[in-house]
Design a protein around this motif. Structure first.
Motif, PDB file in Angstrom:
ATOM      1  N   VAL B  45       0.936  -0.846  -0.192  1.00 48.87           N
ATOM      2  CA  VAL B  45       0.136  -0.043   0.307  1.00 48.87           C
ATOM      3  C   VAL B  45       1.058   1.261   0.046  1.00 48.87           C
ATOM      4  O   VAL B  45       0.428   2.117  -0.642  1.00 48.87           O
ATOM      5  CB  VAL B  45      -0.815  -0.042   1.531  1.00 48.87           C
ATOM      6  N   SER B  46       2.046   0.698   0.727  1.00 47.77           N
ATOM      7  CA  SER B  46       2.383   1.930   1.389  1.00 47.77           C
ATOM      8  C   SER B  46       4.274   2.112   1.052  1.00 47.77           C
ATOM      9  O   SER B  46       4.700   0.878   2.283  1.00 47.77           O
ATOM     10  CB  SER B  46       2.074   3.317   1.869  1.00 47.77           C
ATOM     11  N   ALA B  47       4.776   2.629   0.798  1.00 44.28           N
ATOM     12  CA  ALA B  47       6.877   2.445   1.182  1.00 44.28           C
ATOM     13  C   ALA B  47       6.949   3.420   2.738  1.00 44.28           C
ATOM     14  O   ALA B  47       8.053   2.524   2.608  1.00 44.28           O
ATOM     15  CB  ALA B  47       6.973   3.014   0.133  1.00 44.28           C
ATOM     16  N   ASP B  48       6.014   4.426   2.224  1.00 42.39           N
ATOM     17  CA  ASP B  48       7.040   5.713   3.633  1.00 42.39           C
ATOM     18  C   ASP B  48       6.230   6.058   4.534  1.00 42.39           C
ATOM     19  O   ASP B  48       5.528   7.027   3.676  1.00 42.39           O
ATOM     20  CB  ASP B  48       8.065   6.593   2.651  1.00 42.39           C
ATOM     21  N   PRO B  49       5.402   5.316   5.374  1.00 40.00           N
ATOM     22  CA  PRO B  49       6.038   4.202   6.369  1.00 40.00           C
ATOM     23  C   PRO B  49       5.180   3.254   5.392  1.00 40.00           C
ATOM     24  O   PRO B  49       3.763   2.725   4.535  1.00 40.00           O
ATOM     25  CB  PRO B  49       4.900   4.670   7.296  1.00 40.00           C
ATOM     26  N   PRO B  50       6.305   2.109   5.662  1.00 41.19           N
ATOM     27  CA  PRO B  50       5.375   0.593   5.055  1.00 41.19           C
ATOM     28  C   PRO B  50       4.839   0.264   5.327  1.00 41.19           C
ATOM     29  O   PRO B  50       4.379   0.138   6.719  1.00 41.19           O
ATOM     30  CB  PRO B  50       7.473  -0.459   5.167  1.00 41.19           C
ATOM     31  N   ALA B  51       3.738   0.113   4.111  1.00 35.86           N
ATOM     32  CA  ALA B  51       2.355  -0.616   5.059  1.00 35.86           C
ATOM     33  C   ALA B  51       1.623  -1.600   3.690  1.00 35.86           C
ATOM     34  O   ALA B  51       2.000  -1.319   2.224  1.00 35.86           O
ATOM     35  CB  ALA B  51       1.386   0.334   5.036  1.00 35.86           C
ATOM     36  N   LEU B  52       1.341  -2.491   3.955  1.00 35.14           N
ATOM     37  CA  LEU B  52       0.287  -3.390   2.846  1.00 35.14           C
ATOM     38  C   LEU B  52      -1.155  -3.980   3.719  1.00 35.14           C
ATOM     39  O   LEU B  52      -1.660  -4.053   4.815  1.00 35.14           O
ATOM     40  CB  LEU B  52       1.390  -4.951   3.280  1.00 35.14           C
ATOM     41  N   SER B  53      -1.714  -4.672   2.352  1.00 31.41           N
ATOM     42  CA  SER B  53      -3.026  -4.239   2.973  1.00 31.41           C
ATOM     43  C   SER B  53      -3.054  -6.057   2.580  1.00 31.41           C
ATOM     44  O   SER B  53      -2.079  -6.562   1.594  1.00 31.41           O
ATOM     45  CB  SER B  53      -3.286  -4.118   2.329  1.00 31.41           C
ATOM     46  N   PHE B  54      -4.013  -6.856   3.126  1.00 33.37           N
ATOM     47  CA  PHE B  54      -5.152  -8.099   2.950  1.00 33.37           C
ATOM     48  C   PHE B  54      -5.947  -8.313   3.399  1.00 33.37           C
ATOM     49  O   PHE B  54      -6.900  -7.791   4.184  1.00 33.37           O
ATOM     50  CB  PHE B  54      -3.910  -9.545   2.998  1.00 33.37           C
ATOM     51  N   SER B  55      -6.905  -9.718   2.993  1.00 36.32           N
ATOM     52  CA  SER B  55      -8.337  -9.543   3.751  1.00 36.32           C
ATOM     53  C   SER B  55      -8.451 -11.110   3.849  1.00 36.32           C
ATOM     54  O   SER B  55      -7.510 -11.472   3.489  1.00 36.32           O
ATOM     55  CB  SER B  55      -8.957  -9.201   2.446  1.00 36.32           C
ATOM     56  N   VAL B  56      -8.670 -11.104   5.123  1.00 34.29           N
ATOM     57  CA  VAL B  56      -9.702 -13.087   5.207  1.00 34.29           C
ATOM     58  C   VAL B  56     -11.166 -12.876   5.519  1.00 34.29           C
ATOM     59  O   VAL B  56     -11.601 -11.961   5.537  1.00 34.29           O
ATOM     60  CB  VAL B  56      -8.652 -13.135   6.638  1.00 34.29           C
ATOM     61  N   THR B  57     -11.453 -14.228   5.183  1.00 35.74           N
ATOM     62  CA  THR B  57     -12.359 -14.050   4.899  1.00 35.74           C
ATOM     63  C   THR B  57     -13.561 -14.949   5.806  1.00 35.74           C
ATOM     64  O   THR B  57     -14.562 -14.922   5.662  1.00 35.74           O
ATOM     65  CB  THR B  57     -12.939 -15.404   4.135  1.00 35.74           C
ATOM     66  N   ARG B  58     -12.751 -15.021   6.905  1.00 37.05           N
ATOM     67  CA  ARG B  58     -13.878 -15.537   8.367  1.00 37.05           C
ATOM     68  C   ARG B  58     -12.996 -15.195   9.299  1.00 37.05           C
ATOM     69  O   ARG B  58     -11.753 -14.115   9.065  1.00 37.05           O
ATOM     70  CB  ARG B  58     -13.340 -16.910   8.498  1.00 37.05           C
ATOM     71  N   ALA B  59     -13.429 -14.295  10.745  1.00 33.18           N
ATOM     72  CA  ALA B  59     -13.046 -13.990  11.948  1.00 33.18           C
ATOM     73  C   ALA B  59     -12.931 -15.620  12.981  1.00 33.18           C
ATOM     74  O   ALA B  59     -12.720 -15.148  14.476  1.00 33.18           O
ATOM     75  CB  ALA B  59     -13.809 -12.938  12.380  1.00 33.18           C
TER      76      ALA B  59
END
Lengths: 168, 168
Positions: B45-59
């Protein structure tokens, strides 16, 4: 920024440079005309209700136009769409030319019939981080056309799949 | 659910089935032991600050363990990691066995040295939608080891890249 932070950002970029992704072309109609950008961050989040996520790295230019639009189209691209993916990944290149085959949906968004799938979306949530924005969007409609071979972005290049599935 | 909604969900699934993605293995330590899952939604998502996204389908289950952990590791997988990606994508299969080569980071998270990149993360924001959750995570540390060829998931199969970049 400390040296340690710089090193972390560099290692982060190195890690994701090798991480493959599908390629999408996101487009919206704005008061200043159509805008579009190539994105390698589009992912399915939920099928029921249908929702997807993506991120953009600035809030200006084409990204700003998409973030500011009520609705937009997310086209999932095939290997055959590599030339238009390249055009929309470079700033200053010619976009929405007649040769690219754009049309407009009855609801007003730009539509590229040559893409194997187009999803009409509306942003539900936008989460800012640094200069980027992560967008969660509901999917209002889907046009699925054909099953051309998919287009992949990895190590700053457009790539195709190898012919056969891996044996696992 | 109306017929129209069912049809939309079906078309959404058909569209994304053909959309390729890199493959990641997300793991966390919990009070009931290590948990992990294979994810095809990890994106920068962003390199500065480093950040990523993901999703999960259940909790629940492994996803619930990761959503409930303070920190977790996101491993970006290579073609050589396809067997362990398959194991962690099936429920009930044997996980965290000695043969899989797991170790533990000094900070306590499960770590798979065979992955080309491992990112230690902490969730910043979790956005629920339907039965799924979209996670934005800050990246606290990155171990980048090598540049094996990447692993791709498309049309419910693990795939490799074709040898040469496309000409565009």
């Amino acid at each position: 920024m400390t040296d340690q932070t710089t090193a972390l950002t560099d290692r982060f970029k190195t890690a994701f440079r090798q991480h493959p992704a599908g390629v999408a072309l996101i487009a919206a109609s704005t008061s200043e005309g159509p805008v579009g950008l190539t994105a390698s961050s589009v992912a399915s989040v939920s099928a029921d209700p249908p929702a997807l996520s993506f991120s953009v790295t600035r809030a200006t230019g084409s990204a700003g136009g998409i973030l500011g639009a009520d609705t937009f189209t997310v086209h999932l691209l095939s290997e055959q769409n590599a030339p238009i993916a390249a055009v929309f990944s470079r700033s200053g290149s010619e976009r929405f030319t007649p040769e690219q085959g754009w049309t407009t949906l009855p609801t007003g968004e730009p539509y590229l019939p040559a893409a194997p799938a187009a999803l009409r979306c509306r942003a539900l949530t936008t989460v800012p981080i640094g200069a980027s924005s992560l967008v969660l969007a509901e999917v209002l409609d889907v046009v699925v056309d054909n099953h051309d071979t998919p287009l992949i972005y990895v190590d700053r290049a457009f790539r195709a799949l190898a012919a056969d599935p891996l044996e696992v």
